[in-house]
Write a protein that holds these residues in place. Structure first.
Motif, mmCIF file in Angstrom:
data_model
loop_
_atom_site.group_PDB
_atom_site.id
_atom_site.type_symbol
_atom_site.label_atom_id
_atom_site.label_comp_id
_atom_site.label_asym_id
_atom_site.label_seq_id
_atom_site.Cartn_x
_atom_site.Cartn_y
_atom_site.Cartn_z
ATOM 1 N N GLN A 7 -1.141 -6.533 9.928
ATOM 2 C CA GLN A 7 -1.583 -7.641 9.107
ATOM 3 C C GLN A 7 -2.897 -7.247 8.447
ATOM 4 O O GLN A 7 -3.650 -6.446 8.995
ATOM 5 C CB GLN A 7 -1.794 -8.914 9.933
ATOM 6 C CG GLN A 7 -0.506 -9.561 10.434
ATOM 7 C CD GLN A 7 -0.785 -10.882 11.147
ATOM 8 O OE1 GLN A 7 -1.764 -10.990 11.879
ATOM 9 N NE2 GLN A 7 0.059 -11.870 10.921
ATOM 10 N N ILE A 8 -3.143 -7.815 7.279
ATOM 11 C CA ILE A 8 -4.391 -7.509 6.561
ATOM 12 C C ILE A 8 -4.996 -8.819 6.079
ATOM 13 O O ILE A 8 -4.312 -9.641 5.460
ATOM 14 C CB ILE A 8 -4.130 -6.576 5.360
ATOM 15 C CG1 ILE A 8 -3.565 -5.234 5.831
ATOM 16 C CG2 ILE A 8 -5.405 -6.362 4.550
ATOM 17 C CD1 ILE A 8 -3.148 -4.316 4.700
ATOM 18 N N CYS A 9 -6.267 -9.022 6.343
ATOM 19 C CA CYS A 9 -6.940 -10.230 5.865
ATOM 20 C C CYS A 9 -7.615 -9.948 4.524
ATOM 21 O O CYS A 9 -7.820 -8.795 4.138
ATOM 22 C CB CYS A 9 -7.947 -10.745 6.888
ATOM 23 S SG CYS A 9 -9.361 -9.645 7.125
ATOM 24 N N LEU A 26 -5.079 1.488 4.884
ATOM 25 C CA LEU A 26 -4.608 0.232 5.463
ATOM 26 C C LEU A 26 -3.136 0.278 5.860
ATOM 27 O O LEU A 26 -2.612 -0.695 6.414
ATOM 28 C CB LEU A 26 -4.802 -0.911 4.454
ATOM 29 C CG LEU A 26 -6.240 -1.228 4.026
ATOM 30 C CD1 LEU A 26 -6.238 -2.280 2.917
ATOM 31 C CD2 LEU A 26 -7.054 -1.707 5.217
ATOM 32 N N CYS A 68 -6.972 -14.703 -0.859
ATOM 33 C CA CYS A 68 -7.846 -13.761 -0.147
ATOM 34 C C CYS A 68 -9.276 -14.271 -0.010
ATOM 35 O O CYS A 68 -10.116 -13.604 0.593
ATOM 36 C CB CYS A 68 -7.867 -12.421 -0.876
ATOM 37 S SG CYS A 68 -6.289 -11.574 -0.906
ATOM 38 N N THR A 128 -4.283 -0.802 -3.858
ATOM 39 C CA THR A 128 -3.335 -1.702 -3.210
ATOM 40 C C THR A 128 -3.107 -2.899 -4.120
ATOM 41 O O THR A 128 -3.881 -3.148 -5.056
ATOM 42 C CB THR A 128 -3.870 -2.206 -1.857
ATOM 43 O OG1 THR A 128 -5.059 -2.984 -2.098
ATOM 44 C CG2 THR A 128 -4.203 -1.056 -0.934
ATOM 45 N N GLU A 154 -10.729 -7.627 4.270
ATOM 46 C CA GLU A 154 -10.509 -6.175 4.313
ATOM 47 C C GLU A 154 -10.219 -5.623 2.919
ATOM 48 O O GLU A 154 -10.557 -4.479 2.610
ATOM 49 C CB GLU A 154 -9.351 -5.846 5.255
ATOM 50 C CG GLU A 154 -9.640 -6.110 6.718
ATOM 51 C CD GLU A 154 -8.432 -5.840 7.588
ATOM 52 O OE1 GLU A 154 -8.387 -4.761 8.209
ATOM 53 O OE2 GLU A 154 -7.543 -6.714 7.653
ATOM 54 N N LEU A 155 -9.576 -6.447 2.092
ATOM 55 C CA LEU A 155 -9.223 -5.977 0.757
ATOM 56 C C LEU A 155 -10.433 -5.864 -0.167
ATOM 57 O O LEU A 155 -10.369 -5.191 -1.193
ATOM 58 C CB LEU A 155 -8.184 -6.918 0.125
ATOM 59 C CG LEU A 155 -6.812 -6.930 0.805
ATOM 60 C CD1 LEU A 155 -5.924 -7.998 0.195
ATOM 61 C CD2 LEU A 155 -6.149 -5.556 0.704
ATOM 62 N N LYS A 202 -1.660 -0.890 9.385
ATOM 63 C CA LYS A 202 -1.974 -2.217 9.915
ATOM 64 C C LYS A 202 -0.723 -3.100 9.932
ATOM 65 O O LYS A 202 0.187 -2.952 9.103
ATOM 66 C CB LYS A 202 -3.068 -2.878 9.086
ATOM 67 C CG LYS A 202 -4.443 -2.269 9.318
ATOM 68 C CD LYS A 202 -5.509 -3.034 8.575
ATOM 69 C CE LYS A 202 -6.901 -2.581 9.019
ATOM 70 N NZ LYS A 202 -7.204 -3.034 10.387
ATOM 71 N N THR A 206 0.843 -1.197 0.000
ATOM 72 C CA THR A 206 0.000 0.000 0.000
ATOM 73 C C THR A 206 0.877 1.246 0.000
ATOM 74 O O THR A 206 2.058 1.200 0.358
ATOM 75 C CB THR A 206 -0.901 0.053 1.258
ATOM 76 O OG1 THR A 206 -0.078 0.366 2.397
ATOM 77 C CG2 THR A 206 -1.604 -1.257 1.498
#
Length: 303
Positions: A181-183, A176, A209, A238, A186-187, A179, A170
């Protein structure tokens, strides 16, 4: 008696659909190539090609003859490989395919070690998308190919040597960016930039994802990972990048953040694929182990 030279000439014409180009490919005169193919057709009493001043076409019966010719050539090539492998490893030329989302990031990390340990080893590298490489391996045009799995490789051997995760990239001003961590869920709510259709990395990223292609909200697609990174730098969204590519794509002190994707790991596996009866399996094993050793020190600096 039919000769291997005649079969090679005929296969070259099939590949180019042009007698002059086929002759150049075989490094012979056009008249010599034409005469050899004419003699082959006489010996078989089969017309393999239809030709006039404008085009060359393979006849239906000729297509069957050429299919047999490819099988014969493949068996003979593997006979040479078998004989040479009894002497020293990796001393016979090998053609290796690699997909664009692996080649630029893997090869610089492994080729210096290959050259150091096997200085006489001759490699031809072909970069193409996965479906093209799979077909070239099946027909014997390539000895092996390096693909990202999962991918449909039924009827072929897969020798895995690396597995890795995806990272979210990003802009530092993105919502975002802070953060750790990103799951995948969320994307869904952000503009996710992916490669165009036809690139298996696109499918792997969506699968990691747990996003269906029909529900992703991205409207822009890139033709390379480098393009995607530039789009992220331009605050267009992103993207997801495999671990192997991070050190080459993201310079230090950039305005981009690298954040782990918080989904079940690994997100993709890297493997050599070969035919089930490929004679040079020992060479594949050597390369697989060498590549794994070179990649083991790979680390990601998250920002």
């Amino acid at each position: 008696m039919i000769s291997l030279k005649q079969l090679n000439y005929a296969l070259a014409v099939e590949q180019t659909l042009h007698f002059k180009k086929a002759a150049d490919l075989c490094a012979v005169s056009q008249s010599a190539l034409s005469a050899a193919i004419a003699e082959l057709e006489i010996q078989l009493d089969v017309q393999i090609f239809e030709r006039d001043n404008k085009k060359v076409m393979v006849t239906p019966l000729g297509a069957q003859v050429l299919q047999k010719a490819r099988a014969i050539k493949l068996e003979l090539d593997e006979l040479y490989v078998l004989a040479r492998n009894q002497k020293t490893p990796l001393n016979y030329p090998m053609s290796i395919g690699v997909i664009p989302t692996i080649g630029p990031y893997l090869l610089p990390k492994v080729l210096p070690a290959v050259r150091e340990q096997y200085p006489d080893f001759q490699m031809t590298i072909v970069e193409e998308q996965s479906h093209i490489l799979v077909e070239k391996v099946r027909t014997g045009e390539l000895d092996t190919a390096i693909l990202a799995l999962p991918y449909a490789v039924e009827g072929l051997h897969a020798f895995e040597f690396w597995e890795e995760d995806f990272y979210v990239v990003t802009h530092c001003q993105h919502a975002l960016a802070e953060k750790t961590q990103i799951c995948g869920d969320e994307l869904r709510h952000h503009n996710l930039l992916l490669l165009k259709d036809g690139h298996c990395l696109r499918d792997h990223a969506l699968a990691a994802c747990k996003i269906q292609a029909t529900e992703s909200n991205h409207s822009l697609a890139g033709t390379s990972l480098y393009t995607l990174i530039q789009m992220v730098a331009g605050k267009m969204g992103t993207t997801l990048v495999p671990q192997m590519a991070i050190p080459d794509l993201l310079p230090e002190n950039s305005e981009l953040n690298v954040i782990p994707l918080d989904e079940a790991s690994p997100h993709r596996k890297i493997a050599f694929i070969t035919r089930l009866n490929y004679i040079g399996v020992n060479n594949i094993e050597l390369l697989k182990n060498l590549f794994r050793r070179q990649l083991e020190g790979l680390s990601i600096k998250e920002t």
